[in-house]
Motif scaffolding. Structure first.
Motif, PDB file in Angstrom:
ATOM      1  N   LEU A 190      73.684  47.081  50.321  1.00  0.00           N
ATOM      2  CA  LEU A 190      73.816  48.521  50.062  1.00  0.00           C
ATOM      3  C   LEU A 190      72.582  49.267  50.567  1.00  0.00           C
ATOM      4  CD1 LEU A 190      75.322  50.874  48.545  1.00  0.00           C
ATOM      5  CD2 LEU A 190      73.903  50.299  46.571  1.00  0.00           C
ATOM      6  N   GLY A 191      71.393  48.768  50.237  1.00  0.00           N
ATOM      7  CA  GLY A 191      70.160  49.421  50.649  1.00  0.00           C
ATOM      8  C   GLY A 191      70.000  49.455  52.158  1.00  0.00           C
ATOM      9  N   VAL A 192      70.313  48.342  52.817  1.00  0.00           N
ATOM     10  CA  VAL A 192      70.212  48.282  54.276  1.00  0.00           C
ATOM     11  C   VAL A 192      71.213  49.237  54.913  1.00  0.00           C
ATOM     12  CG1 VAL A 192      70.585  46.803  56.289  1.00  0.00           C
ATOM     13  CG2 VAL A 192      69.284  45.946  54.335  1.00  0.00           C
ATOM     14  N   GLY A 193      72.428  49.312  54.344  1.00  0.00           N
ATOM     15  CA  GLY A 193      73.435  50.217  54.883  1.00  0.00           C
ATOM     16  C   GLY A 193      73.016  51.676  54.791  1.00  0.00           C
ATOM     17  N   VAL A 194      72.503  52.076  53.637  1.00  0.00           N
ATOM     18  CA  VAL A 194      72.048  53.467  53.457  1.00  0.00           C
ATOM     19  C   VAL A 194      70.895  53.768  54.403  1.00  0.00           C
ATOM     20  CG1 VAL A 194      70.931  55.056  51.846  1.00  0.00           C
ATOM     21  CG2 VAL A 194      72.833  53.647  51.062  1.00  0.00           C
ATOM     22  N   ALA A 195      69.918  52.850  54.479  1.00  0.00           N
ATOM     23  CA  ALA A 195      68.743  53.078  55.323  1.00  0.00           C
ATOM     24  C   ALA A 195      69.114  53.135  56.798  1.00  0.00           C
ATOM     25  CB  ALA A 195      67.715  51.983  55.079  1.00  0.00           C
ATOM     26  N   SER A 196      70.085  52.319  57.218  1.00  0.00           N
ATOM     27  CA  SER A 196      70.445  52.287  58.635  1.00  0.00           C
ATOM     28  C   SER A 196      71.056  53.600  59.096  1.00  0.00           C
ATOM     29  CB  SER A 196      71.417  51.135  58.906  1.00  0.00           C
ATOM     30  OG  SER A 196      72.658  51.363  58.259  1.00  0.00           O
ATOM     31  N   VAL A 197      71.690  54.341  58.178  1.00  0.00           N
ATOM     32  CA  VAL A 197      72.278  55.637  58.530  1.00  0.00           C
ATOM     33  C   VAL A 197      71.242  56.750  58.402  1.00  0.00           C
ATOM     34  CG1 VAL A 197      74.030  57.361  57.916  1.00  0.00           C
ATOM     35  CG2 VAL A 197      74.604  54.937  57.901  1.00  0.00           C
ATOM     36  N   LEU A 198      70.509  56.780  57.286  1.00  0.00           N
ATOM     37  CA  LEU A 198      69.535  57.851  57.063  1.00  0.00           C
ATOM     38  C   LEU A 198      68.336  57.740  57.986  1.00  0.00           C
ATOM     39  CD1 LEU A 198      69.481  58.065  53.151  1.00  0.00           C
ATOM     40  CD2 LEU A 198      70.621  59.598  54.750  1.00  0.00           C
ATOM     41  N   ARG A 199      67.973  56.522  58.377  1.00  0.00           N
ATOM     42  CA  ARG A 199      66.802  56.326  59.235  1.00  0.00           C
ATOM     43  C   ARG A 199      67.225  55.678  60.544  1.00  0.00           C
ATOM     44  NH1 ARG A 199      65.768  59.316  56.202  1.00  0.00           N
ATOM     45  NH2 ARG A 199      64.574  59.207  54.283  1.00  0.00           N
ATOM     46  N   SER A 200      68.204  56.278  61.209  1.00  0.00           N
ATOM     47  CA  SER A 200      68.736  55.691  62.439  1.00  0.00           C
ATOM     48  C   SER A 200      67.695  55.602  63.540  1.00  0.00           C
ATOM     49  CB  SER A 200      69.929  56.502  62.937  1.00  0.00           C
ATOM     50  OG  SER A 200      69.562  57.865  63.118  1.00  0.00           O
ATOM     51  N   GLY A 201      66.653  56.408  63.437  1.00  0.00           N
ATOM     52  CA  GLY A 201      65.623  56.395  64.471  1.00  0.00           C
ATOM     53  C   GLY A 201      64.539  55.365  64.252  1.00  0.00           C
ATOM     54  N   SER A 202      64.541  54.686  63.096  1.00  0.00           N
ATOM     55  CA  SER A 202      63.506  53.693  62.810  1.00  0.00           C
ATOM     56  C   SER A 202      64.158  52.427  62.308  1.00  0.00           C
ATOM     57  CB  SER A 202      62.533  54.231  61.744  1.00  0.00           C
ATOM     58  OG  SER A 202      63.220  54.480  60.538  1.00  0.00           O
ATOM     59  N   PRO A 203      63.463  51.299  62.353  1.00  0.00           N
ATOM     60  CA  PRO A 203      64.057  50.051  61.898  1.00  0.00           C
ATOM     61  C   PRO A 203      64.471  50.128  60.439  1.00  0.00           C
ATOM     62  CG  PRO A 203      61.978  49.651  63.057  1.00  0.00           C
ATOM     63  CD  PRO A 203      62.083  51.131  62.834  1.00  0.00           C
ATOM     64  N   ALA A 204      65.657  49.580  60.130  1.00  0.00           N
ATOM     65  CA  ALA A 204      66.150  49.615  58.744  1.00  0.00           C
ATOM     66  C   ALA A 204      65.239  48.832  57.815  1.00  0.00           C
ATOM     67  CB  ALA A 204      67.574  49.044  58.688  1.00  0.00           C
TER      68      ALA A 204
END
Length: 231
Positions: A190-204
């Protein structure tokens, strides 16, 4: 098919060393009664089968679904929904966590019912759920992880001065058991999924990880608060 083979190797690497060590101790030192030793072997076989099926289920279902939920939530643009979903999932996953229930039963037995297992499970679940929600807040607003870790553990050590010793020990154990086979795969995905969308410009990895370490503070604090209330 490759996934099945890899899972079988993981299970063998996890269970076989324990079984071999017990077998060596049985032959050379402890000499358990035959009935007890056979029960151990049967139990080890059941654990291996269960562990194998569980890991297949995690790979096929829990991880992909957790990550998909994490990726879909930010697209709603509703911060309260992301935080609330994190809280709810943290709560239900912890209640389902087998390690938490084992700890609760043991503490209930040792304390002769003074700390009911249902109360302990609910306290641990609420503690973890609150900190999963805080982890979502951290991801949304890009708050450095160490702020939460330093603040959380400062509060833990401050509370430890007012809590009976037995509750301090139970609290830290409860933080450990929440990092079990149900909670870790789902919450981390869940955390990786949220971070991958919100921080698409930086590594998850810079935002999506550290969540389990942060979330495990919640049960420690929850049990210490319970110790203050029960003393």
């Amino acid at each position: 098919m490759q996934n099945v083979k890899d899972t079988f190797k993981e299970v063998a690497a996890a269970i076989l060393p324990v079984t071999i060590v017990v077998l060596i101790l049985q032959v050379t030192l402890i000499r358990l009664p035959l009935e007890a030793f056979l029960q151990f072997l049967i139990g080890a076989a059941f654990v291996s089968i269960g562990f194998f099926l569980f890991l297949l289920g995690v790979t096929a279902g829990l991880l992909p679904v957790g990550e998909l939920i994490g990726k879909r939530l930010p697209r709603t643009k509703k911060k309260s929904l992301i935080i609330g979903t994190g809280f709810l999932l943290g709560l239900v996953v912890t209640i389902a966590e087998p390690d938490v229930r084992v700890l609760a039963r043991q503490i209930d037995g040792v304390s002769h019912g003074e700390i009911p297992s249902g109360v302990l499970v609910l306290s641990v679940a609420l503690g973890l759920a609150i900190f999963v929600a805080l982890a979502m807040v951290r991801t949304i607003f890009s708050i450095p992880l160490h702020y939460f870790l330093v603040g959380g553990y400062a509060l833990v050590f401050a509370l430890a001065s007012f809590v009976p010793d037995e509750y301090v020990a139970i609290s830290f154990d409860s933080g450990g058991v929440t990092t079990g086979p149900m909670a870790v795969p789902f919450i981390m995905a869940l955390g990786v999924g949220v971070a991958s969308v919100l921080r698409s410009g930086s590594p998850a990895s810079s935002e999506g990880f550290g969540l389990i370490g942060l979330a495990s503070i919640g049960p420690i604090l929850a049990l210490m608060v319970l110790g203050v209330l029960f003393q």
